[in-house]
Motif scaffolding. Structure first.
Motif, mmCIF file in Angstrom:
data_model
loop_
_atom_site.group_PDB
_atom_site.id
_atom_site.type_symbol
_atom_site.label_atom_id
_atom_site.label_comp_id
_atom_site.label_asym_id
_atom_site.label_seq_id
_atom_site.Cartn_x
_atom_site.Cartn_y
_atom_site.Cartn_z
ATOM 1 N N UNK A 1 0.829 -1.208 0.000
ATOM 2 C CA UNK A 1 0.000 0.000 0.000
ATOM 3 C C UNK A 1 0.865 1.259 0.000
ATOM 4 N N UNK A 2 1.977 1.212 0.719
ATOM 5 C CA UNK A 2 2.837 2.379 0.873
ATOM 6 C C UNK A 2 3.655 2.667 -0.375
ATOM 7 N N UNK A 3 4.221 1.600 -0.997
ATOM 8 C CA UNK A 3 5.182 1.811 -2.080
ATOM 9 C C UNK A 3 4.706 1.330 -3.455
ATOM 10 N N UNK A 4 3.655 0.534 -3.474
ATOM 11 C CA UNK A 4 3.152 0.059 -4.756
ATOM 12 C C UNK A 4 3.813 -1.201 -5.261
ATOM 13 N N UNK A 5 4.671 -1.815 -4.457
ATOM 14 C CA UNK A 5 5.314 -3.080 -4.806
ATOM 15 C C UNK A 5 5.599 -3.836 -3.518
ATOM 16 N N UNK A 6 6.013 -5.066 -3.628
ATOM 17 C CA UNK A 6 6.111 -5.942 -2.456
ATOM 18 C C UNK A 6 7.512 -5.946 -1.861
ATOM 19 N N UNK A 7 7.633 -6.383 -0.610
ATOM 20 C CA UNK A 7 8.960 -6.535 -0.002
ATOM 21 C C UNK A 7 9.836 -7.502 -0.798
ATOM 22 N N UNK A 8 9.235 -8.535 -1.371
ATOM 23 C CA UNK A 8 10.010 -9.518 -2.133
ATOM 24 C C UNK A 8 10.658 -8.887 -3.362
ATOM 25 N N UNK A 9 9.964 -7.932 -3.987
ATOM 26 C CA UNK A 9 10.536 -7.271 -5.165
ATOM 27 C C UNK A 9 11.754 -6.430 -4.783
ATOM 28 N N UNK A 10 11.708 -5.805 -3.620
ATOM 29 C CA UNK A 10 12.866 -5.037 -3.158
ATOM 30 C C UNK A 10 14.016 -5.982 -2.838
ATOM 31 N N UNK A 11 13.725 -7.067 -2.134
ATOM 32 C CA UNK A 11 14.751 -8.032 -1.765
ATOM 33 C C UNK A 11 15.388 -8.639 -3.021
ATOM 34 N N UNK A 12 14.608 -8.839 -4.078
ATOM 35 C CA UNK A 12 15.130 -9.426 -5.322
ATOM 36 C C UNK A 12 15.896 -8.414 -6.168
ATOM 37 N N UNK A 13 15.896 -7.132 -5.733
ATOM 38 C CA UNK A 13 16.647 -6.120 -6.471
ATOM 39 C C UNK A 13 15.883 -5.466 -7.594
ATOM 40 N N UNK A 14 14.592 -5.785 -7.750
ATOM 41 C CA UNK A 14 13.824 -5.197 -8.843
ATOM 42 C C UNK A 14 13.334 -3.794 -8.498
ATOM 43 N N UNK A 15 13.298 -3.480 -7.202
ATOM 44 C CA UNK A 15 12.932 -2.136 -6.752
ATOM 45 C C UNK A 15 13.925 -1.736 -5.664
ATOM 46 N N UNK A 16 14.457 -0.516 -5.766
ATOM 47 C CA UNK A 16 15.428 -0.097 -4.752
ATOM 48 C C UNK A 16 15.214 1.320 -4.256
ATOM 49 N N UNK A 17 14.748 2.203 -5.111
ATOM 50 C CA UNK A 17 14.592 3.589 -4.698
ATOM 51 C C UNK A 17 13.215 3.866 -4.140
ATOM 52 N N UNK A 18 13.135 4.664 -3.070
ATOM 53 C CA UNK A 18 11.861 5.053 -2.483
ATOM 54 C C UNK A 18 11.397 6.332 -3.161
#
Length: 383
Positions: free
Chosen positions: A340-357
Protein backbone atom coordinates in the motif's frame (compact mmCIF):
# COMPACT_ATOMS: atom_id res chain seq x y z
CA UNK A 1 25.82 43.55 -0.98
CA UNK A 2 26.81 40.96 1.62
CA UNK A 3 25.72 40.40 5.19
CA UNK A 4 28.50 42.58 6.58
CA UNK A 5 26.89 45.62 5.03
CA UNK A 6 24.00 45.21 7.48
CA UNK A 7 26.02 45.06 10.72
CA UNK A 8 24.74 47.55 13.26
CA UNK A 9 27.38 49.75 14.97
CA UNK A 10 26.91 47.88 18.25
CA UNK A 11 27.92 44.62 16.52
CA UNK A 12 31.17 45.84 15.00
CA UNK A 13 33.14 45.30 18.22
CA UNK A 14 31.63 41.85 18.54
CA UNK A 15 32.95 40.80 15.14
CA UNK A 16 36.33 42.37 15.83
CA UNK A 17 36.59 40.34 19.02
CA UNK A 18 36.37 37.07 17.15
CA UNK A 19 38.62 38.26 14.35
CA UNK A 20 41.20 39.36 16.94
CA UNK A 21 42.38 35.80 17.44
CA UNK A 22 43.73 35.80 13.90
CA UNK A 23 46.23 38.53 14.63
CA UNK A 24 49.04 36.19 15.61
CA UNK A 25 48.19 33.27 13.36
CA UNK A 26 46.49 33.86 10.03
CA UNK A 27 46.31 30.13 9.39
CA UNK A 28 43.69 29.77 12.14
CA UNK A 29 41.24 32.43 11.07
CA UNK A 30 41.42 33.18 7.34
CA UNK A 31 39.23 35.98 6.06
CA UNK A 32 35.83 34.42 5.37
CA UNK A 33 35.33 33.89 1.67
CA UNK A 34 31.82 34.08 0.24
CA UNK A 35 30.49 30.56 -0.25
CA UNK A 36 27.51 29.38 -2.20
CA UNK A 37 24.82 27.05 -0.97
CA UNK A 38 23.47 24.21 -3.08
CA UNK A 39 20.98 26.65 -4.63
CA UNK A 40 23.82 28.92 -5.80
CA UNK A 41 23.09 31.75 -3.34
CA UNK A 42 25.66 33.08 -0.87
CA UNK A 43 25.74 31.49 2.58
CA UNK A 44 25.97 33.36 5.89
CA UNK A 45 29.56 34.49 6.67
CA UNK A 46 31.31 32.37 9.29
CA UNK A 47 34.53 33.05 11.20
CA UNK A 48 36.60 30.15 12.55
CA UNK A 49 39.44 29.89 15.04
CA UNK A 50 41.22 26.77 16.29
CA UNK A 51 44.11 26.76 18.75
CA UNK A 52 45.50 23.56 17.21
CA UNK A 53 47.16 25.72 14.55
CA UNK A 54 49.04 27.74 17.19
CA UNK A 55 52.33 26.60 18.79
CA UNK A 56 51.51 24.59 21.92
CA UNK A 57 53.03 27.02 24.41
CA UNK A 58 50.97 29.90 22.93
CA UNK A 59 47.62 28.12 22.60
CA UNK A 60 46.06 29.26 25.87
CA UNK A 61 47.22 32.84 25.42
CA UNK A 62 45.74 32.94 21.94
CA UNK A 63 42.44 31.65 23.34
CA UNK A 64 42.50 34.34 26.03
CA UNK A 65 43.13 36.98 23.38
CA UNK A 66 40.17 35.81 21.34
CA UNK A 67 37.82 36.68 24.23
CA UNK A 68 39.71 39.64 25.65
CA UNK A 69 37.16 42.32 24.72
CA UNK A 70 34.32 40.50 26.53
CA UNK A 71 35.94 38.26 29.19
CA UNK A 72 39.06 37.97 31.27
CA UNK A 73 40.08 34.32 31.32
CA UNK A 74 42.09 32.83 34.20
CA UNK A 75 45.83 33.24 34.48
CA UNK A 76 48.30 31.13 32.55
CA UNK A 77 48.55 27.44 33.33
CA UNK A 78 51.12 24.82 32.27
CA UNK A 79 51.58 25.98 28.67
CA UNK A 80 53.60 22.89 27.73
CA UNK A 81 50.39 20.83 27.61
CA UNK A 82 48.63 23.11 25.15
CA UNK A 83 44.97 24.12 25.22
CA UNK A 84 41.98 22.96 23.17
CA UNK A 85 39.83 25.78 21.88
CA UNK A 86 37.65 25.90 18.76
CA UNK A 87 35.08 28.46 17.73
CA UNK A 88 32.86 29.13 14.74
CA UNK A 89 30.93 32.40 14.69
CA UNK A 90 28.16 33.20 12.21
CA UNK A 91 27.52 36.87 11.42
CA UNK A 92 23.73 37.30 11.45
CA UNK A 93 23.87 41.05 10.94
CA UNK A 94 22.10 42.30 14.09
CA UNK A 95 22.93 39.10 16.04
CA UNK A 96 25.90 36.74 16.25
CA UNK A 97 25.73 33.00 16.86
CA UNK A 98 28.65 30.77 17.78
CA UNK A 99 29.66 27.23 18.59
CA UNK A 100 32.56 27.01 21.02
CA UNK A 101 34.58 24.06 22.25
CA UNK A 102 36.85 24.86 25.19
CA UNK A 103 38.92 23.12 27.81
CA UNK A 104 38.14 23.96 31.45
CA UNK A 105 38.89 27.53 32.53
CA UNK A 106 37.87 30.39 34.82
CA UNK A 107 36.40 33.65 33.54
CA UNK A 108 35.31 37.10 34.67
CA UNK A 109 33.68 40.08 33.00
CA UNK A 110 36.00 42.82 31.80
CA UNK A 111 35.91 45.89 34.10
CA UNK A 112 34.34 48.81 32.28
CA UNK A 113 37.26 51.19 32.79
CA UNK A 114 39.73 48.75 31.17
CA UNK A 115 37.76 47.93 28.03
CA UNK A 116 39.23 48.92 24.71
CA UNK A 117 35.71 48.97 23.26
CA UNK A 118 32.23 49.09 24.72
CA UNK A 119 30.55 45.68 24.80
CA UNK A 120 27.13 45.65 26.36
CA UNK A 121 25.57 42.59 24.80
CA UNK A 122 23.69 39.71 26.33
CA UNK A 123 25.20 36.27 25.86
CA UNK A 124 22.71 33.38 25.83
CA UNK A 125 24.80 30.26 26.39
CA UNK A 126 23.64 26.68 25.92
CA UNK A 127 26.11 23.99 27.07
CA UNK A 128 25.84 20.89 24.89
CA UNK A 129 28.02 19.08 27.40
CA UNK A 130 29.89 20.15 30.52
CA UNK A 131 28.66 22.85 32.88
CA UNK A 132 29.07 26.54 33.72
CA UNK A 133 29.00 28.09 37.21
CA UNK A 134 28.62 31.87 37.63
CA UNK A 135 28.61 34.39 40.47
CA UNK A 136 26.67 37.49 39.47
CA UNK A 137 25.23 40.62 41.09
CA UNK A 138 22.32 38.68 42.61
CA UNK A 139 24.25 35.58 43.67
CA UNK A 140 25.33 32.32 42.08
CA UNK A 141 23.72 30.13 39.45
CA UNK A 142 24.83 27.22 37.33
CA UNK A 143 23.61 24.98 34.54
CA UNK A 144 24.59 22.02 32.44
CA UNK A 145 23.69 20.46 29.14
CA UNK A 146 20.39 21.59 27.66
CA UNK A 147 19.85 24.66 29.87
CA UNK A 148 20.25 28.19 28.49
CA UNK A 149 22.06 30.69 30.70
CA UNK A 150 21.86 34.47 30.29
CA UNK A 151 24.86 36.70 31.02
CA UNK A 152 25.10 40.47 30.65
CA UNK A 153 28.54 41.42 29.33
CA UNK A 154 28.09 44.98 30.58
CA UNK A 155 27.87 43.99 34.27
CA UNK A 156 30.14 42.26 36.80
CA UNK A 157 30.26 38.49 36.99
CA UNK A 158 32.80 35.69 37.32
CA UNK A 159 32.78 31.91 37.18
CA UNK A 160 34.20 28.73 35.70
CA UNK A 161 33.45 26.26 32.94
CA UNK A 162 34.38 22.59 32.68
CA UNK A 163 35.56 21.01 29.42
CA UNK A 164 32.56 22.01 27.32
CA UNK A 165 30.94 22.26 23.94
CA UNK A 166 28.46 25.14 23.82
CA UNK A 167 26.31 27.37 21.64
CA UNK A 168 26.21 31.12 22.32
CA UNK A 169 23.86 33.74 20.89
CA UNK A 170 25.03 37.36 21.29
CA UNK A 171 22.23 39.94 21.40
CA UNK A 172 22.94 43.71 21.46
CA UNK A 173 20.86 45.73 23.89
CA UNK A 174 19.41 47.86 21.11
CA UNK A 175 18.29 44.92 18.97
CA UNK A 176 14.59 45.00 19.96
CA UNK A 177 12.79 46.60 22.94
CA UNK A 178 10.75 43.49 23.79
CA UNK A 179 13.80 41.24 23.49
CA UNK A 180 15.71 43.64 25.75
CA UNK A 181 12.91 43.51 28.32
CA UNK A 182 12.88 39.71 28.27
CA UNK A 183 16.64 39.42 28.64
CA UNK A 184 16.81 42.07 31.37
CA UNK A 185 14.35 40.01 33.38
CA UNK A 186 16.30 36.79 32.82
CA UNK A 187 19.92 37.97 32.98
CA UNK A 188 22.25 36.10 35.34
CA UNK A 189 20.04 33.06 35.55
CA UNK A 190 19.59 29.58 34.10
CA UNK A 191 16.34 29.30 32.15
CA UNK A 192 15.39 25.84 33.38
CA UNK A 193 11.74 25.90 32.36
CA UNK A 194 9.65 24.12 29.74
CA UNK A 195 9.82 27.21 27.50
CA UNK A 196 13.54 27.51 28.20
CA UNK A 197 14.04 23.95 26.98
CA UNK A 198 12.18 24.90 23.82
CA UNK A 199 14.66 27.73 23.31
CA UNK A 200 17.48 25.20 23.78
CA UNK A 201 15.98 23.01 21.06
CA UNK A 202 15.77 26.05 18.78
CA UNK A 203 19.48 26.85 19.32
CA UNK A 204 20.45 23.27 18.47
CA UNK A 205 18.36 23.34 15.31
CA UNK A 206 19.85 26.71 14.38
CA UNK A 207 23.41 25.37 14.70
CA UNK A 208 22.55 22.45 12.41
CA UNK A 209 20.89 24.57 9.74
CA UNK A 210 23.03 27.72 9.60
CA UNK A 211 25.69 26.40 7.18
CA UNK A 212 22.98 25.87 4.57
CA UNK A 213 20.99 29.08 5.17
CA UNK A 214 21.24 31.73 2.46
CA UNK A 215 22.40 35.21 3.44
CA UNK A 216 19.29 36.67 1.75
CA UNK A 217 17.18 34.96 4.42
CA UNK A 218 18.86 36.73 7.34
CA UNK A 219 15.95 39.12 8.08
CA UNK A 220 13.55 36.19 8.48
CA UNK A 221 16.08 34.22 10.55
CA UNK A 222 16.74 37.13 12.91
CA UNK A 223 13.01 37.81 13.24
CA UNK A 224 12.28 34.18 14.12
CA UNK A 225 15.12 34.14 16.68
CA UNK A 226 13.88 37.31 18.36
CA UNK A 227 10.35 35.90 18.44
CA UNK A 228 11.62 32.74 20.13
CA UNK A 229 13.44 34.77 22.80
CA UNK A 230 10.34 36.82 23.52
CA UNK A 231 8.07 33.77 23.61
CA UNK A 232 10.36 31.63 25.78
CA UNK A 233 11.51 34.29 28.26
CA UNK A 234 8.34 36.42 28.35
CA UNK A 235 5.66 33.87 27.43
CA UNK A 236 2.65 36.16 27.04
CA UNK A 237 -0.15 35.02 24.69
CA UNK A 238 0.89 37.59 22.08
CA UNK A 239 4.55 36.59 22.14
CA UNK A 240 3.75 32.89 21.92
CA UNK A 241 1.37 33.49 19.00
CA UNK A 242 4.07 35.42 17.12
CA UNK A 243 6.53 32.55 17.65
CA UNK A 244 4.13 29.79 16.64
CA UNK A 245 5.87 29.04 13.33
CA UNK A 246 9.42 28.62 14.74
CA UNK A 247 8.04 26.79 17.79
CA UNK A 248 6.16 24.37 15.53
CA UNK A 249 9.31 23.69 13.51
CA UNK A 250 11.31 22.99 16.67
CA UNK A 251 8.66 20.62 18.02
CA UNK A 252 8.30 18.85 14.68
CA UNK A 253 12.02 18.20 14.42
CA UNK A 254 12.13 17.02 18.03
CA UNK A 255 9.19 14.69 17.32
CA UNK A 256 10.99 13.28 14.30
CA UNK A 257 14.06 12.45 16.40
CA UNK A 258 11.94 10.80 19.08
CA UNK A 259 10.08 8.67 16.53
CA UNK A 260 13.32 7.62 14.82
CA UNK A 261 14.79 6.55 18.16
CA UNK A 262 11.72 4.41 18.97
CA UNK A 263 11.08 2.64 15.64
CA UNK A 264 11.82 -0.77 17.18
CA UNK A 265 9.85 -0.17 20.40
CA UNK A 266 6.43 -1.92 20.29
CA UNK A 267 5.21 0.05 23.32
CA UNK A 268 5.73 3.41 21.61
CA UNK A 269 2.50 5.21 20.73
CA UNK A 270 0.87 8.64 20.50
CA UNK A 271 0.49 8.89 24.29
CA UNK A 272 4.22 8.32 24.85
CA UNK A 273 5.15 10.86 22.15
CA UNK A 274 2.78 13.46 23.65
CA UNK A 275 4.39 12.92 27.06
CA UNK A 276 7.91 13.25 25.64
CA UNK A 277 7.01 16.45 23.78
CA UNK A 278 5.06 17.86 26.76
CA UNK A 279 2.23 19.10 24.54
CA UNK A 280 -1.55 18.68 24.61
CA UNK A 281 -3.48 15.99 22.77
CA UNK A 282 -4.89 18.69 20.47
CA UNK A 283 -1.42 20.06 19.76
CA UNK A 284 -0.13 16.62 18.86
CA UNK A 285 -3.13 16.00 16.61
CA UNK A 286 -2.57 19.27 14.73
CA UNK A 287 1.13 18.56 14.32
CA UNK A 288 0.58 15.16 12.73
CA UNK A 289 -2.70 15.85 10.92
CA UNK A 290 -0.84 16.41 7.58
CA UNK A 291 0.68 12.92 7.95
CA UNK A 292 -2.60 11.15 8.73
CA UNK A 293 -1.97 11.01 12.47
CA UNK A 294 0.84 9.84 14.73
CA UNK A 295 0.37 6.11 14.20
CA UNK A 296 0.16 6.45 10.42
CA UNK A 297 3.36 8.50 10.46
CA UNK A 298 5.05 5.97 12.77
CA UNK A 299 4.11 3.08 10.49
CA UNK A 300 5.35 5.04 7.46
CA UNK A 301 8.74 5.57 9.10
CA UNK A 302 8.97 1.89 10.06
CA UNK A 303 8.17 0.89 6.48
CA UNK A 304 10.80 3.30 5.15
CA UNK A 305 13.35 1.77 7.50
CA UNK A 306 12.31 -1.74 6.43
CA UNK A 307 12.63 -0.70 2.79
CA UNK A 308 16.22 0.40 3.39
CA UNK A 309 17.04 -2.89 5.13
CA UNK A 310 15.49 -4.97 2.33
CA UNK A 311 17.42 -3.02 -0.31
CA UNK A 312 20.72 -3.53 1.53
CA UNK A 313 22.57 -6.44 -0.15
CA UNK A 314 24.56 -7.01 3.04
CA UNK A 315 21.42 -7.62 5.13
CA UNK A 316 20.77 -11.36 4.78
CA UNK A 317 17.91 -11.63 7.28
CA UNK A 318 14.58 -13.08 6.28
CA UNK A 319 11.82 -10.62 5.41
CA UNK A 320 9.80 -11.65 8.48
CA UNK A 321 12.77 -10.91 10.77
CA UNK A 322 13.09 -7.40 9.34
CA UNK A 323 9.33 -6.93 9.73
CA UNK A 324 9.27 -8.17 13.33
CA UNK A 325 12.12 -5.86 14.34
CA UNK A 326 9.92 -2.96 13.18
CA UNK A 327 6.96 -4.15 15.24
CA UNK A 328 5.04 -6.06 12.54
CA UNK A 329 4.13 -9.41 14.13
CA UNK A 330 2.38 -10.80 11.05
CA UNK A 331 4.18 -11.30 7.74
CA UNK A 332 1.04 -10.97 5.64
CA UNK A 333 0.08 -7.73 7.39
CA UNK A 334 3.57 -6.35 6.75
CA UNK A 335 3.43 -7.25 3.04
CA UNK A 336 0.01 -5.62 2.61
CA UNK A 337 1.09 -2.43 4.40
CA UNK A 338 4.35 -2.33 2.43
CA UNK A 339 2.58 -2.65 -0.93
CA UNK A 340 0.00 0.00 0.00
CA UNK A 341 2.84 2.38 0.87
CA UNK A 342 5.18 1.81 -2.08
CA UNK A 343 3.15 0.06 -4.76
CA UNK A 344 5.31 -3.08 -4.81
CA UNK A 345 6.11 -5.94 -2.46
CA UNK A 346 8.96 -6.53 0.00
CA UNK A 347 10.01 -9.52 -2.13
CA UNK A 348 10.54 -7.27 -5.17
CA UNK A 349 12.87 -5.04 -3.16
CA UNK A 350 14.75 -8.03 -1.76
CA UNK A 351 15.13 -9.43 -5.32
CA UNK A 352 16.65 -6.12 -6.47
CA UNK A 353 13.82 -5.20 -8.84
CA UNK A 354 12.93 -2.14 -6.75
CA UNK A 355 15.43 -0.10 -4.75
CA UNK A 356 14.59 3.59 -4.70
CA UNK A 357 11.86 5.05 -2.48
CA UNK A 358 9.73 7.59 -4.42
CA UNK A 359 10.09 11.11 -3.04
CA UNK A 360 7.57 13.90 -3.02
CA UNK A 361 7.93 16.81 -5.47
CA UNK A 362 9.95 19.71 -4.09
CA UNK A 363 8.26 22.41 -6.14
CA UNK A 364 6.19 23.73 -3.23
CA UNK A 365 9.37 24.34 -1.21
CA UNK A 366 11.01 26.38 -3.97
CA UNK A 367 7.94 28.62 -4.33
CA UNK A 368 7.21 29.05 -0.60
CA UNK A 369 8.11 32.11 1.48
CA UNK A 370 11.62 31.83 2.99
CA UNK A 371 10.32 31.57 6.56
CA UNK A 372 8.17 28.59 5.58
CA UNK A 373 10.80 26.52 3.76
CA UNK A 374 12.32 24.73 6.74
CA UNK A 375 8.94 23.49 7.94
CA UNK A 376 7.99 22.31 4.44
CA UNK A 377 11.35 20.62 4.01
CA UNK A 378 10.97 18.76 7.29
CA UNK A 379 7.53 17.58 6.23
CA UNK A 380 8.95 16.38 2.91
CA UNK A 381 11.71 14.48 4.71
CA UNK A 382 9.09 12.86 6.90
CA UNK A 383 7.48 11.35 3.82
Amino acid sequence: MNAHDHIAPSDVSLDRNFAHAAAGSAINCPPPQPKRTSSGAFSIPAFKFDTSGVPIDHQYESWRNSFSSMLELGECRDTSRGFEGKQTVWDLGSLAFSRIRTSALEFASVPGHTRRETLDHWALTLPLDGSISTEGPAGGFQGGAGIVQVHSLGRWFEGSVTDSDMLVLFVPRDSDPEVARALSAAEFSSVDTAMGRLLSDYFIGLAKRLPAVEADNLPELVGATQAMIRACLLPSPGNIEEAQAPIARVLLEKARHIVQSRLFDPSFNAKVLRRDLAISRTGLYRMFEPFGGVMHYLQHQRLLDAHAALADPNDKRRIIEIAEQRCFSDGAEFSRAFKREFGYTPSEVRAGRKSGVPSRPAGEIATAAPEERLGLLLRKLHG
